[in-house]
Structures are given as C-alpha cells and as structure tokens.
Design a protein around this motif. Structure first.
Motif, short mmCIF file in Angstrom:
data_model
loop_
_atom_site.label_atom_id
_atom_site.label_comp_id
_atom_site.label_asym_id
_atom_site.label_seq_id
_atom_site.Cartn_x
_atom_site.Cartn_y
_atom_site.Cartn_z
N LYS A 160 -11.40 -31.56 45.32
CA LYS A 160 -12.46 -31.64 46.33
C LYS A 160 -13.40 -32.81 46.02
CE LYS A 160 -12.48 -26.87 47.79
NZ LYS A 160 -13.16 -25.58 47.78
N THR A 161 -13.80 -33.52 47.07
CA THR A 161 -14.60 -34.73 46.84
C THR A 161 -15.96 -34.43 46.22
OG1 THR A 161 -15.58 -34.73 49.02
CG2 THR A 161 -13.51 -35.91 48.77
N GLY A 162 -16.40 -33.18 46.34
CA GLY A 162 -17.66 -32.81 45.72
C GLY A 162 -17.60 -32.87 44.20
N TYR A 163 -16.39 -32.86 43.66
CA TYR A 163 -16.25 -32.82 42.21
C TYR A 163 -15.78 -34.12 41.57
CZ TYR A 163 -16.86 -27.82 42.79
OH TYR A 163 -17.37 -26.59 43.10
N ILE A 164 -15.67 -35.21 42.36
CA ILE A 164 -15.25 -36.47 41.77
C ILE A 164 -16.47 -37.34 41.47
CG2 ILE A 164 -13.00 -36.38 42.89
CD1 ILE A 164 -13.95 -38.30 44.97
N SER A 165 -16.26 -38.43 40.74
CA SER A 165 -17.41 -39.24 40.32
C SER A 165 -17.97 -40.06 41.47
CB SER A 165 -16.97 -40.19 39.20
OG SER A 165 -16.19 -41.23 39.74
N GLY A 166 -19.16 -40.59 41.27
CA GLY A 166 -19.81 -41.37 42.31
C GLY A 166 -18.98 -42.57 42.74
N GLY A 167 -18.39 -43.25 41.77
CA GLY A 167 -17.56 -44.41 42.10
C GLY A 167 -16.36 -44.00 42.93
#
Ligand SMILES: Nc1ncnc2c1ncn2[C@@H]1O[C@H](COP(=O)(O)OP(=O)(O)O)[C@@H](O)[C@H]1O
Ligand SMILES: [Mg+2]
Lengths: 297, 307
Positions: free
Chosen positions: B181-188
């Motif tokens: 889920k994109t909520g759990y990936i890094s800012g970059g």
C-alpha cells in the motif's frame, strides 16, 4: 447437551439477525467511502425503495419485475441526488453535506408517503419465517435466506471494489478526492455510482426488513441498529459492516436471553449493541475494521 | 510508451532547438507577452493574463501569462505562497475543487480553451498535474495507484499493461513495492508513484508541483533526471513549479519567476541563472560589491512597475 443446543439456537438466531443489520450498515459505508458524509437519508431510502417495490408488486407486476423496477427507480434517484444535492455542494465541508442529507431524508419520506400513501403494507416474499423441520436447533428459513442474500451482496461489492476499473476509482476517491480528480476520475460519475449502489443496498435492506416488520414508516428506524454496527465495525469498512453486524446481532441476543433468564433483566437487546460499540470506541476510535489513519513516513 | 505523433527519428519536428526570447509585444504595452516558441509556431500551452480568486474574494493571481512550447521544459519559480500551485491548478482546473475560479484571462492548450473545462476532460485532452506533496492513494497498492492513471484511457488492457512496464522501467525501485500500500512506502517512492501515475495518463503536458519537496538531495537528482528522460523519450512537455531554483534551472530551458501572484521576471534558463537578484534571493549566492547597480535597479523598477 440440551443447554448447549439452546445456547447455539440463541447464538445462531442472533448471528443471522446480525446479517440483516449488516445489510443496512453497508449502505452507509458506501456513501461514507465515496463522499465522506454520513448519509442521514439511508433509512428513508430503505423505506422509499421498499414502498415502491411493494406498490409495484401489489399493482400486479410480477415479483422480480417489481424488484427490478424499484432498482431502476433507486438508480434514477441516485442520479437526481448527485445533480440536485451533491453537485452544488462540491468542496463544502462534510457537515454541510450531512445537513443536506437530513433535508433529503425528510423529502424522501414525504415523497414516498405522498405517492404510495401512509398505510402499512404486508410483504410476503414466500419464504416462511419458521424453523426447518428435523434440524437439531431451530433456525428460521427466512433468516437463513436473508443471511444468504447479505453474503451475496457483500461478495459482489468486494469484487466490484477490487476487480473493476470503477471500483478502483471509487477507492481512490475515498482516499483523496482531489488526487483522484487529478488523474481524470470524475467525481460526479463516482457519486452517481455509489448512490446507486447505496440505493440498491437500501432496496435489499428494505425488502428483508419489510418482510419482517411490514413496509411502513418505522422501517426508517432500522438504521438505529446499523449505527451501533458502524461504530463497532468502522464507518468506512465493508468487512467492518459484516463483522460488526454479526458481533452485535449475536451478542445482544445471547445477552438478552441469558441476562433475563438468570437476572431477570429485560429489554437488554435494545441497547446492548450500543454498549458494546461504545466500549470499542474507547479502544479503537475508528472501529474494529475502519481504515486506519496511516501515519506518513 | 511509444512515441505519439512523432517523426520516425523519435523527435517531433516542431521542437525548437533552443528557446530564444522575444523581447516585447505591442498588444500589451504594460507587459510583455512571453513567447518561448522561437520559431513562431504556436506553443502547446498558453496562459494569457489570468486572474484567480479563491472563495469569491481572495485574489491570488493578478494577471499571470506564460507559455510552454511543444516538447519544452519550463520552470515556474517562486517562494512559498507566490502562487505556483494556484497557477498549475488553474491549468488542470483542480482549482474548482478548492473553491477557486479563473475570473479573467484565458488558458489555451493545443489551441483549445480549457479554463472552463471539467478536470476529467482536461486530463483526457492530455494535461495532467502531479500535485504538491505526492498525494498517493494510501490504501491502494503501488500498482493499483499507478493504474488509476489509466482511468480515462480507452485503448485497451494491452496498451495499459505496456505502459505500466514502462513506468517500472523508469522507476525500477517500485517493482519490489508493487503490492505494498502506498501509505507504507517512503516519501521518495511516493513521489515516484505520483509521477508514474501521471505518466500512465499518456499526457502531452505534465504539470509538476514541487517534486523535490522534502526529498534528500540525491533523490532530487534522481527524480529530476527522470523528468528530463520522460521529456525526451515520451515527448511530454513539462511545466515545473519549484522552489529549488538551482535544480529547476538545470533541467529547464526557460523560466518564469512568480512573486505575489505576478510574473516578475522571465527568460531562458541561463539568463535567469545569471540574474544577480535570482542569485542572491533564490540561489543564496551573495555577490555584494560585484553586483551591478543598474541590474538591481532594473529588477526593482520592474517589480514596482508590475506591482
Ligand atoms: N484554497 C485556498 N483558499 C484561499 N487561499 C488560498 C487557497 N490556496 C492557496 N491560497 C493562497 O494563495 C496564495 C498562493 O498559494 P499557492 O498557489 O499555494 O502558492 P505556492 O504554490 O507558490 O506556494 C497563498 O497566499 C495562499 O494562502
Ligand atoms: Mg505550492
């Protein structure tokens, strides 16, 4: 053994009733997911849909056609709501949208009674609310049927949300509607679709509960039980609506039967669900299955 | 992604090799019309003297004009609150969702007026905005998020699948994350998803709002590298809003400087880079003593004149 069978009977009957709560709760979840608003008019939509369906049927239209017509009516209603209520209120705070649904609720009740009258209608869809013969425990045929319908509805919705382009867009809107706009997802289309789905769910809920309680004004009050389910399960989770419904349906029945049996306390069923929901609220404010607020890395 | 409408050698014929600046225009004596299409061909995007008002009363843009040539990278520079995002949102028409309105002026994309168009139609016509703050759909997986970019497309599963692979080529780091889920990936990674998703639209023009914001310098380098690659290989023209002036001027051919809702300076990237005030105020290179008095005065006068 006798004791245990009796307990199972109470529990199963409660769980099956829980499925019927879930169906009502689902309608709310859909609208909250797409427009972030608690739809005060969901109960009125149940009444409107069921009253329409019963009236078509009583007018001599075959059952399935009457259901189909009522469904069509709810889709038209959804499109009208999007045009007249939602579109002018775009980008307003959720509270304003909520107030608009209060208005909508009274409008629908008035409209339904204006067209179809105020007298209660009986609704018998041909499945008896009686236990099967020869079962070790008594399980109502109708409740079993209702649970089956609820399960089908949920499976259908989950497939729609996770396996289709529109379903994916719908989940995107629910996460961030400006970002959804930025990739060309049309909010109007999404709102139209979700309100139509909520209308469909209202029709199913209206028919199930109408069979049990009769199709009449008090049908709008079934949402009161759904509220407890929503608090418990989470306002934006389909899983939450189902599991919440089961927990509340099962536990309130067990509490009612045994507390009155051993302590002489009556009428617990009417508030036990809320008690449970409030306890959950302390521990998990977004409900058992509500979308967690993901903390940004 | 394959080239669209491009010459067989992969480059569209209409890209001007360089972007020399026309100096003045007679139609509007009080301001210059900034034409970057050196060869006189029509620009892809032309924002003409727009005024933007929020909530019916808050005037934020006070007559902004700019152009993006076919195939170009144009930077829109300015400090926080200058009106960069507002400018981009008026082009993509996400403005309406924030109760903003273009009250004056016109926006033309490929010769068509778009300032009153529905955002989804703007996207369909080939303009996509990557919003500030890498707005991912946090409960969607990386792949689902990327696929939302293909929402308006009607060219079939196969083409969409191909483009998805192309996005993974640009951002190989996302491959391993595709079902997270994109909520759990890094800012970059989120920034990569946001840009990749926009690429899935198959846009002709991409509006990038501060892609460098909050990213480590090395990631900024990487993202800007990919921006130039996209520009070259996918024939996407780019309007890049940035506070990171140094980086933006490295990739852009032309730049506008926005202050307080007005364009106060524009020119090709080298000229802007050389401008003493830009060096002082935006690049942090103080050259007191070396600065030509006349230059400062010109800039100040111009600011006053436009204010
Ligand atoms: N939705 C809004 N309502 C009212 N004012 C806004 C809104 N969005 C931005 N503004 C104002 O417009 C000005 C420009 O903002 P913005 O375009 O976001 O600048 P930038 O992107 O250059 O930082 C700021 O003063 C900001 O306060
Ligand atoms: Mg900004």
């Amino acid at each position: 053994m006798e004791e245990f069978l009796f307990f199972m009977e109470v529990l199963v009957s409660g769980l099956l009733q829980g499925f019927m709560y879930s169906v009502v709760a689902l309608g709310f979840v859909l609208i909250i997911k797409s427009s972030g608003v608690f739809n005060f008019a969901q109960g009125s939509m149940c009444l409107f849909a069921a009253l329409g369906m019963v009236s078509f049927w009583e007018a001599g239209i075959p059952f399935w056609l009457a259901v189909l017509l009522a469904l069509l009516m709810m889709v038209v209603l959804a499109v009208a709501i999007e045009r007249v209520v939602l579109r002018p209120l775009v980008a307003r705070p959720p509270l304003i949208l909520f107030m608009a649904t209060i208005g909508l609720s009274f409008f629908l009740e008035g409209l339904a009674q204006g067209i179809w009258g105020t007298q209660p209608h009986g609704l018998d869809i041909g499945i008896p609310d009686r236990p099967f013969k020869g079962f070790p425990i008594d399980v109502s045929q109708f409740e079993l049927f209702a649970a089956g319908v609820a399960i089908l509805l949920v499976v259908g919705l989950v497939i729609f949300f996770h396996r289709t382009r529109i379903g994916r867009a719908l989940r995107a809107v629910s996460d961030d509607h400006t970002a959804a706009l930025s990739v060309g997802i049309s909010l109007r289309m999404i709102w139209g679709v979700t309100w139509a789905l909520a209308g469909m769910v209202a029709l199913v809920a209206g028919i199930l509960w109408g069979t049990r309680l009769g199709v009449q004004y008090s049908l709008t009050l079934i949402v009161l039980k759904a509220l407890a389910v929503l608090i418990l399960g989470g306002f934006n989770s389909i899983t939450g609506a189902v599991v919440g419904g089961l927990i509340i349906g099962g536990s309130e029945k067990v509490a009612e039967v045994y507390l009155s049996l051993y302590f002489g306390l009556g009428g617990i069923e009417s508030f036990f669900g809320y008690l449970l929901a409030m306890l959950v609220l302390f521990v998990r404010p977004y409900g058992l299955f509500g979308d967690e607020i993901i903390e940004r890395v | 992604m394959t080239q669209r409408g491009a010459a067989p050698d992969g480059r569209p014929p209409e890209i001007p090799p360089a972007a020399p600046m026309r100096t003045a225009s007679l139609e509007q004596p009080s301001r210059r019309v900034h034409s970057v299409s050196g060869d006189g061909s029509d620009p892809l995007l032309r924002v003409n003297n727009i005024e933007v008002v929020y909530d019916h009363v808050i005037l934020v843009l006070k007559g902004v004009s700019l152009e993006v040539p076919q195939g170009g990278i144009v930077a829109l520079l300015g400090a926080n609150g200058a009106g960069k995002s507002t400018t981009l949102k008026s082009i993509s028409n996400l403005l309406r969702a924030e109760r903003g309105d273009v009250t004056k002026g016109t926006i033309e994309f490929a010769g068509t007026r778009i300032e009153k168009m529905d955002p989804s139609r703007v996207v369909k016509s080939g303009v996509v905005q990557v919003m500030e703050g890498r707005r991912c759909f946090e409960h969607l997986t990386v792949e689902e998020d990327l696929l939302t970019g293909a929402h308006t497309r009607r060219d079939g599963r196969r083409a969409i699948k191909q483009d998805l692979e192309r996005v993974y080529e640009y951002f190989p780091r996302l491959v391993a994350r595709r079902s997270v889920k994109t909520g759990y990936i890094s800012g970059g990674e989120q920034q990569m998803v946001a840009i990749g998703r926009a690429l899935m639209v198959r846009p002709k023009l991409m509006l990038l709002d501060e892609p460098s914001m909050g990213l480590a310098p090395q990631l900024v380098q990487e993202i800007f590298g990919i921006i130039t690659r996209m520009n070259r290989e996918e024939n996407v023209s780019i309007l890049l809003a940035e506070q990171n002036v140094a980086q933006a001027l490295k990739v852009a051919q032309y730049a506008y400087v926005l202050e307080n809702g007005r364009i106060v300076l524009d020119g090709d990237a080298q000229t802007i880079q050389g401008n003493a005030d830009i060096r002082e105020f935006y690049l942090g290179l103080t050259e007191i003593g070396k600065k030509s008095y006349r230059e400062v005065k010109y800039y100040r006068r111009r600011k006053r004149w436009l204010a």
